[in-house]
Scaffold this motif. Sequence first.
Motif, PDB file in Angstrom:
ATOM      1  N   ALA A  56      -6.979  15.774 -22.244  1.00 49.34           N
ATOM      2  CA  ALA A  56      -7.635  14.492 -21.969  1.00 49.34           C
ATOM      3  C   ALA A  56      -8.898  14.689 -21.125  1.00 49.34           C
ATOM      4  O   ALA A  56      -9.897  13.990 -21.314  1.00 49.34           O
ATOM      5  CB  ALA A  56      -6.662  13.548 -21.258  1.00 49.34           C
ATOM      6  N   ALA A  57      -8.866  15.649 -20.216  1.00 52.23           N
ATOM      7  CA  ALA A  57     -10.057  15.930 -19.398  1.00 52.23           C
ATOM      8  C   ALA A  57     -11.190  16.441 -20.289  1.00 52.23           C
ATOM      9  O   ALA A  57     -12.361  16.084 -20.091  1.00 52.23           O
ATOM     10  CB  ALA A  57      -9.727  16.964 -18.316  1.00 52.23           C
ATOM     11  N   GLY A  58     -10.851  17.253 -21.276  1.00 53.11           N
ATOM     12  CA  GLY A  58     -11.871  17.742 -22.201  1.00 53.11           C
ATOM     13  C   GLY A  58     -12.463  16.593 -23.012  1.00 53.11           C
ATOM     14  O   GLY A  58     -13.681  16.475 -23.177  1.00 53.11           O
ATOM     15  N   GLN A  59     -11.576  15.720 -23.462  1.00 53.16           N
ATOM     16  CA  GLN A  59     -12.021  14.544 -24.221  1.00 53.16           C
ATOM     17  C   GLN A  59     -12.950  13.673 -23.375  1.00 53.16           C
ATOM     18  O   GLN A  59     -13.974  13.175 -23.851  1.00 53.16           O
ATOM     19  CB  GLN A  59     -10.784  13.758 -24.641  1.00 53.16           C
ATOM     20  CG  GLN A  59     -11.067  12.458 -25.342  1.00 53.16           C
ATOM     21  CD  GLN A  59     -11.493  12.697 -26.780  1.00 53.16           C
ATOM     22  OE1 GLN A  59     -10.795  13.381 -27.519  1.00 53.16           O
ATOM     23  NE2 GLN A  59     -12.650  12.193 -27.146  1.00 53.16           N
ATOM     24  N   GLU A  60     -12.587  13.514 -22.090  1.00 57.12           N
ATOM     25  CA  GLU A  60     -13.413  12.710 -21.176  1.00 57.12           C
ATOM     26  C   GLU A  60     -14.840  13.277 -21.113  1.00 57.12           C
ATOM     27  O   GLU A  60     -15.816  12.521 -21.116  1.00 57.12           O
ATOM     28  CB  GLU A  60     -12.744  12.713 -19.788  1.00 57.12           C
ATOM     29  CG  GLU A  60     -13.435  11.875 -18.744  1.00 57.12           C
ATOM     30  CD  GLU A  60     -12.725  11.960 -17.372  1.00 57.12           C
ATOM     31  OE1 GLU A  60     -11.472  12.075 -17.333  1.00 57.12           O
ATOM     32  OE2 GLU A  60     -13.432  11.930 -16.352  1.00 57.12           O
ATOM     33  N   MET A  61     -14.955  14.599 -21.072  1.00 53.59           N
ATOM     34  CA  MET A  61     -16.291  15.218 -21.002  1.00 53.59           C
ATOM     35  C   MET A  61     -17.052  15.010 -22.305  1.00 53.59           C
ATOM     36  O   MET A  61     -18.247  14.736 -22.292  1.00 53.59           O
ATOM     37  CB  MET A  61     -16.171  16.717 -20.704  1.00 53.59           C
ATOM     38  CG  MET A  61     -15.579  17.044 -19.346  1.00 53.59           C
ATOM     39  SD  MET A  61     -16.457  16.272 -17.961  1.00 53.59           S
ATOM     40  CE  MET A  61     -15.108  15.392 -17.190  1.00 53.59           C
ATOM     41  N   PHE A 166     -15.681  18.685 -12.529  1.00 48.75           N
ATOM     42  CA  PHE A 166     -14.576  18.833 -11.577  1.00 48.75           C
ATOM     43  C   PHE A 166     -13.825  17.530 -11.336  1.00 48.75           C
ATOM     44  O   PHE A 166     -12.765  17.520 -10.714  1.00 48.75           O
ATOM     45  CB  PHE A 166     -15.114  19.376 -10.247  1.00 48.75           C
ATOM     46  CG  PHE A 166     -15.486  20.839 -10.317  1.00 48.75           C
ATOM     47  CD1 PHE A 166     -16.577  21.276 -11.067  1.00 48.75           C
ATOM     48  CD2 PHE A 166     -14.737  21.791  -9.645  1.00 48.75           C
ATOM     49  CE1 PHE A 166     -16.910  22.624 -11.156  1.00 48.75           C
ATOM     50  CE2 PHE A 166     -15.055  23.136  -9.729  1.00 48.75           C
ATOM     51  CZ  PHE A 166     -16.143  23.552 -10.483  1.00 48.75           C
ATOM     52  N   GLU A 167     -14.408  16.409 -11.810  1.00 51.70           N
ATOM     53  CA  GLU A 167     -13.825  15.101 -11.458  1.00 51.70           C
ATOM     54  C   GLU A 167     -12.379  14.929 -11.904  1.00 51.70           C
ATOM     55  O   GLU A 167     -11.529  14.527 -11.098  1.00 51.70           O
ATOM     56  CB  GLU A 167     -14.720  13.971 -11.978  1.00 51.70           C
ATOM     57  CG  GLU A 167     -15.994  13.845 -11.160  1.00 51.70           C
ATOM     58  CD  GLU A 167     -16.967  12.824 -11.735  1.00 51.70           C
ATOM     59  OE1 GLU A 167     -16.565  12.040 -12.629  1.00 51.70           O
ATOM     60  OE2 GLU A 167     -18.135  12.816 -11.296  1.00 51.70           O
ATOM     61  N   PRO A 168     -12.040  15.240 -13.177  1.00 52.93           N
ATOM     62  CA  PRO A 168     -10.630  15.027 -13.556  1.00 52.93           C
ATOM     63  C   PRO A 168      -9.663  15.874 -12.735  1.00 52.93           C
ATOM     64  O   PRO A 168      -8.604  15.376 -12.314  1.00 52.93           O
ATOM     65  CB  PRO A 168     -10.590  15.436 -15.038  1.00 52.93           C
ATOM     66  CG  PRO A 168     -12.005  15.391 -15.518  1.00 52.93           C
ATOM     67  CD  PRO A 168     -12.865  15.662 -14.329  1.00 52.93           C
ATOM     68  N   ALA A 169     -10.013  17.124 -12.495  1.00 54.13           N
ATOM     69  CA  ALA A 169      -9.084  18.002 -11.756  1.00 54.13           C
ATOM     70  C   ALA A 169      -8.941  17.559 -10.309  1.00 54.13           C
ATOM     71  O   ALA A 169      -7.832  17.588  -9.737  1.00 54.13           O
ATOM     72  CB  ALA A 169      -9.564  19.452 -11.835  1.00 54.13           C
ATOM     73  N   GLU A 174      -5.524  15.022  -6.285  1.00 57.00           N
ATOM     74  CA  GLU A 174      -5.341  14.078  -5.168  1.00 57.00           C
ATOM     75  C   GLU A 174      -4.288  13.021  -5.484  1.00 57.00           C
ATOM     76  O   GLU A 174      -3.452  12.701  -4.641  1.00 57.00           O
ATOM     77  CB  GLU A 174      -6.681  13.420  -4.821  1.00 57.00           C
ATOM     78  CG  GLU A 174      -7.579  14.403  -4.089  1.00 57.00           C
ATOM     79  CD  GLU A 174      -8.984  13.888  -3.825  1.00 57.00           C
ATOM     80  OE1 GLU A 174      -9.376  12.873  -4.438  1.00 57.00           O
ATOM     81  OE2 GLU A 174      -9.672  14.533  -3.006  1.00 57.00           O
ATOM     82  N   GLN A 175      -4.309  12.518  -6.723  1.00 60.33           N
ATOM     83  CA  GLN A 175      -3.366  11.438  -7.066  1.00 60.33           C
ATOM     84  C   GLN A 175      -1.987  11.972  -7.438  1.00 60.33           C
ATOM     85  O   GLN A 175      -1.001  11.268  -7.361  1.00 60.33           O
ATOM     86  CB  GLN A 175      -3.921  10.620  -8.235  1.00 60.33           C
ATOM     87  CG  GLN A 175      -5.176   9.858  -7.845  1.00 60.33           C
ATOM     88  CD  GLN A 175      -5.829   9.166  -9.033  1.00 60.33           C
ATOM     89  OE1 GLN A 175      -5.380   9.297 -10.168  1.00 60.33           O
ATOM     90  NE2 GLN A 175      -6.894   8.432  -8.774  1.00 60.33           N
ATOM     91  N   GLY A 176      -1.956  13.212  -7.863  1.00 65.90           N
ATOM     92  CA  GLY A 176      -0.690  13.817  -8.258  1.00 65.90           C
ATOM     93  C   GLY A 176      -0.508  13.807  -9.768  1.00 65.90           C
ATOM     94  O   GLY A 176      -1.120  13.004 -10.472  1.00 65.90           O
ATOM     95  N   LEU A 222      -5.921  22.273  -3.285  1.00 68.02           N
ATOM     96  CA  LEU A 222      -6.730  22.581  -4.473  1.00 68.02           C
ATOM     97  C   LEU A 222      -7.884  21.588  -4.587  1.00 68.02           C
ATOM     98  O   LEU A 222      -9.022  21.976  -4.886  1.00 68.02           O
ATOM     99  CB  LEU A 222      -5.865  22.539  -5.734  1.00 68.02           C
ATOM    100  CG  LEU A 222      -6.602  22.885  -7.032  1.00 68.02           C
ATOM    101  CD1 LEU A 222      -7.136  24.319  -7.001  1.00 68.02           C
ATOM    102  CD2 LEU A 222      -5.698  22.704  -8.244  1.00 68.02           C
ATOM    103  N   ALA A 223      -7.588  20.303  -4.314  1.00 65.00           N
ATOM    104  CA  ALA A 223      -8.669  19.307  -4.370  1.00 65.00           C
ATOM    105  C   ALA A 223      -9.797  19.690  -3.414  1.00 65.00           C
ATOM    106  O   ALA A 223     -10.981  19.596  -3.765  1.00 65.00           O
ATOM    107  CB  ALA A 223      -8.114  17.926  -4.022  1.00 65.00           C
ATOM    108  N   ALA A 224      -9.430  20.152  -2.222  1.00 64.48           N
ATOM    109  CA  ALA A 224     -10.457  20.517  -1.232  1.00 64.48           C
ATOM    110  C   ALA A 224     -11.296  21.689  -1.726  1.00 64.48           C
ATOM    111  O   ALA A 224     -12.531  21.694  -1.600  1.00 64.48           O
ATOM    112  CB  ALA A 224      -9.789  20.850   0.114  1.00 64.48           C
TER     113      ALA A 224
END
Length: 593
Positions: A56-61, A166-169, A174-176, A222-224
Amino acid sequence: MLFTALLALAACGHMGQPGPAAQALQNPEAAVAWQAKPGWRNSHAAVAAAHPLAAAAGQEMLDAGGSAMDAGIAVQLVLGLVEPQSSGIGGGAFLMYWDGHSVSALDGRETAPAAADEALFLKPDGQPMAYSQAVVGGRSVGTPGLLRMLEQAHARFGKLPWARLFEPAIRLSEQGYALTARSVGLLKQDRFLIKDAQAAAYFYDAQGQLWPAGHLLRNPALAAVLRQVAAGGADAFLTGPVARDIVRRVREHPGNPGRLSEADLAGYAPKFRQALCSDWRAAWRVCGFPPPSSGHLTLMQILTMLAPQQPSQVLAQGLPGDAWLHRYAEAANLAFADRALYIADPDFVPAPAGDWRSLLAPDYLRTRAALITEQAAGTAQPGRPGGRSLAWASQAEQPEHGTSHISIVDGEGRALAMTSSIEAGFGARIMSDGGSGLAGGFLLNNQLTDFALAPRDAQGRPVANRVEPGKRPRSSMSPTLVFDRRDGRLLMSLGAPGGPAIIHYVAKTLIATQDWGMDVQQAVALPNFGGFNSGSLLLESGLFPASTIAGLRARGQRVVETDLPSGIQAIERRDGGWFGAADPRRDGVVRGN
Ligand code: GLU
């Protein structure tokens, strides 16, 4: 039909515990559930990855106007979170990219530290360590190459801003995300991760119990780290506090410290290599990764030694029969014999006869194929490509495993095939928080155990793939792009995890689609088979009929049934669009439009 038959077989006992033979291959990424997959039809673009959130992250890009490269980077960053056993920023990868004009091969493979030498995995008595002793701890950790490679790949082929990828990851960290049954199954089998305090606090609750599947797992550390790299590039990982934390954990590992230094990290350089492209059958051009991967060379040796055969000559009830499997096993033994002697990091080891293609020369492979007879020949000896012999020792077959494959085609026909790895399931079993002091983080690779643990044979002859400072360990990863050589059109992007069995998983997919007329989903679902010139032919447990096994034994094959949990991802051009496949043995899916 075939697919239904496979599912029926799968339902009756395919998912048992790994048997003794599984230990021979050592698949810590065992099959945890067989999930029927339909194959996915897309008209413009497709993203195939080992986890739905990653796809889904790939699709978002792609939806945001990104290229296949942008999508691939976003997919990889999410995989590092949701499939922590397999790949991530603590590891390395090989990336093949078709930009519509040419094929690039980007090498983000880990390197041995400058302070490492060929005795890295030898005990004081000069004998090699046991594999698990070598893997767990700092000793096996190579310089992680993934992020620097992706950064350079993005500079050349990206369209979206680096930070956007980096946004989706970051969001998911952060949200889990819901811990998968597959991760939990693998964690249950692992004895070592719980000994790493950072990893234990992340994967286990305060009472020391594993989180159940479905548990919402947040990863603020990881988010940091991802936020820092989104803003500061790979430098933010390879220098400064993150690098310091990695090096400290490697060097201060209790019991098995390693030799990685901050200078190793700061100096890491990915390589742009020349892809190897080989003509195969009437119209295909198969492009794959050159050394330090053995993937393409060994794959093409096997494929070329096997003459094309009609499905009616090979298949019985949709499965390859004993006559064909016998020839496949013999061809694989011959190819793995060459692999064990010749293939290693090309920056350290010369190609036989000065050119890696000598291993694929038609005359040479004809003489090799002529060695195959109706009876099993036992262990194969390496050949002499280019008529030359070398004073090297062959490497004994060692376990390799713990990897993920991504295939993407974007709306403008650009394509990516990237296989990415931290080596064993959960790598070296060391988790770094990047110096943040927060919970979670990323796992460090154990890629250095892809070097020969024993650097020399009894006569003192060196193994080509022995540890040397700055060297890349030999790999089996086989990201592959297939073209129609008559008109240059891209036909397929594919690859798989599975250590040396990757080569068989990719071979199976190519043979089943090209020679037997299957679509990629049928090909991927087909039962797995393969051997490594180590005395046995492995067949995926419970999926081949007794008559096939008896026929193979009559030809002298030592057949071992075992789990072969491939995680193939593949996309093919079909019916005017892109048809994607994901392996029923793992959690992969295909997204697209
Ligand atoms: N470390 C292996 C290699 O680079 C890959 C491991 C796996 O696929 O599971 O060849």
